[in-house]
Structure formats: structure tokens, C-alpha cells
Design an enzyme around this catalytic site. Structure first.
Site, PDB file in Angstrom:
ATOM      1  N   ASP A 141     -23.158  18.012  21.951  1.00 36.00           N
ATOM      2  CA  ASP A 141     -22.197  18.639  21.049  1.00 36.00           C
ATOM      3  C   ASP A 141     -21.876  17.669  19.921  1.00 36.00           C
ATOM      4  O   ASP A 141     -21.927  16.444  20.109  1.00 36.00           O
ATOM      5  CB  ASP A 141     -20.907  19.005  21.789  1.00 36.00           C
ATOM      6  CG  ASP A 141     -21.125  20.109  22.816  1.00 36.00           C
ATOM      7  OD1 ASP A 141     -21.946  21.000  22.553  1.00 36.00           O
ATOM      8  OD2 ASP A 141     -20.465  20.074  23.876  1.00 36.00           O
ATOM      9  N   ASP A 160     -23.425  27.094  20.591  1.00 32.75           N
ATOM     10  CA  ASP A 160     -22.131  27.689  20.930  1.00 32.75           C
ATOM     11  C   ASP A 160     -21.665  28.641  19.828  1.00 32.75           C
ATOM     12  O   ASP A 160     -21.133  29.724  20.110  1.00 32.75           O
ATOM     13  CB  ASP A 160     -21.081  26.594  21.129  1.00 32.75           C
ATOM     14  CG  ASP A 160     -21.420  25.656  22.267  1.00 32.75           C
ATOM     15  OD1 ASP A 160     -22.029  26.112  23.248  1.00 32.75           O
ATOM     16  OD2 ASP A 160     -21.090  24.465  22.165  1.00 32.75           O
TER      17      ASP A 160
END
Length: 202
Positions: A141, A160
Site C-alpha cells: 500500500d 483497493d
């Protein structure tokens, strides 16, 4: 005399243009999914190259930070002790998309399912191939909102984002009655609903 339909055709069952609409929707689903997947892989590669061993990068006056993290769980590291569960959930989601595609003729639904597919594949690749091992890999991330370390909103990645956008679009399509086969609830009524007596009087 009754006209005989050409050989190899069916009467009353085939929807004009239905085959083309389905092919177009399937191609669009696959294209959107592939684009989201490749874009996610590229941004993760760039993040690993540019953000490793450095402080978060501040953008837009602090509205966005680029902050490299590795997440073994879901948002806010939920379920980090059961990483192996997430690949199974993702595989089930991919299977659900395959089932949804069986009657797919809608362009908006193709975009929605393609975004979900690409996002699911992006994070599944991390779970399978990244450290510390197969099916327990940590997701890369790198995007944090309003805080450099995810204190306001969980640090996320492009996969995401694709997942969230695809799900939001799917909810909108459901609420507005748009169906996977291209029809719309409340508008596409079959002619069989017209009473026979009314047709005879006309």
C-alpha cells in the site's frame, strides 16, 4: 402459407443483437480488469522503487501522502493474524464475477465487474507472490489521506481504489434497476403483459 425460418435459426428465443452485446460486454469487462490489474502492478513497482527507506512524500498540501506500507490484513490491518483467509475470499469473488458474466450484456455492469476483477487480482497477486510466503504475502500500500501514516484513513493502493469504485457503481446500478442483461426494471415490460381481450377489441 407460413414462411419457414432459415435453417439454424430459432423463433421467439433469440434476442436481436444479443450475441454482439454480450461479446462487447465481456470484452469490456476483461479490458477494464486487465487495465486495473496492470496499473496496480506498475504503481506498486514504482512505490517499492521510490518510497523504500524514506519519509512519506507530502502532496496537495497534506491532503495526500505517499507512504509505503506492507499490510498483512484488510483495512486498518484487520485480520492480520489470518492472512491466508484473504486469498480464499478473493478467489470466491473472482468466481462470483465469472457467474455474473454468464448473462452480461450491460456496458455499465461490465465496467463495474471489470474494476472489481482487476482490483481483486491485484491484491491476490500480492498475497500469493510477495513475502513472507505463498498465500500469506503482505499487500503493498502507498496512498494515505490527510495523514502520513494512515491515522485518518487506511493506507491503500490502486487495487483497493478499483474495488471500491466497482462496488459503488454496482450498488448504483442495482438501486436504479439496471440489470446485467441490459434491461431495466420497471421499463422493459414484455408484450405478453397486454391482455388478449384488449388486443382483440382493437
Amino acid at each position: 402459407m407460413t414462411a419457414t425460418p432459415p435453417a439454424g435459426t430459432e423463433t421467439g428465443t433469440a434476442e436481436p443483437g444479443g450475441g454482439r452485446a454480450r461479446r462487447r460486454a465481456i470484452v469490456l469487462l476483461a479490458g477494464v480488469g486487465l487495465f486495473a490489474f496492470l496499473a496496480d502492478l506498475l504503481t506498486k513497482h514504482l512505490a517499492l522503487q521510490a518510497l523504500s527507506d524514506r519519509e512519506p512524500v507530502k502532496l496537495l498540501g497534506g491532503a495526500v501522502y505517499l507512504s509505503l506500507t506492507r499490510n498483512s490484513g484488510a483495512a486498518w490491518s484487520i485480520g492480520s493474524d489470518h492472512t491466508w483467509v484473504f486469498p480464499l475470499i478473493t478467489i470466491a469473488v473472482i468466481g462470483w464475477i465469472g457467474w455474473m458474466a454468464l448473462r452480461l450484456r450491460s456496458v455499465p455492469w461490465a465496467v463495474s465487474l471489470g474494476l472489481v476483477l482487476g482490483g481483486a487480482l491485484g491484491n491476490l497477486a500480492d498475497r500469493i507472490f510477495r513475502a513472507p510466503g505463498h498465500f500469506v504475502g503482505h499487500v503493498v500500500d502507498m496512498i494515505s489521506l490527510f495523514d502520513p501514516y494512515g491515522q485518518v484513513w487506511p493506507v491503500f493502493n490502486l487495487a483497493d481504489s478499483a474495488l471500491v469504485c466497482g462496488v459503488v457503481l454496482a450498488v448504483f446500478l442495482e438501486l436504479t434497476g439496471r440489470q446485467r442483461d441490459g434491461s431495466r426494471l420497471g421499463r422493459d415490460k414484455p408484450a405478453a403483459e397486454v391482455p388478449v381481450e384488449q388486443g382483440e377489441r382493437a
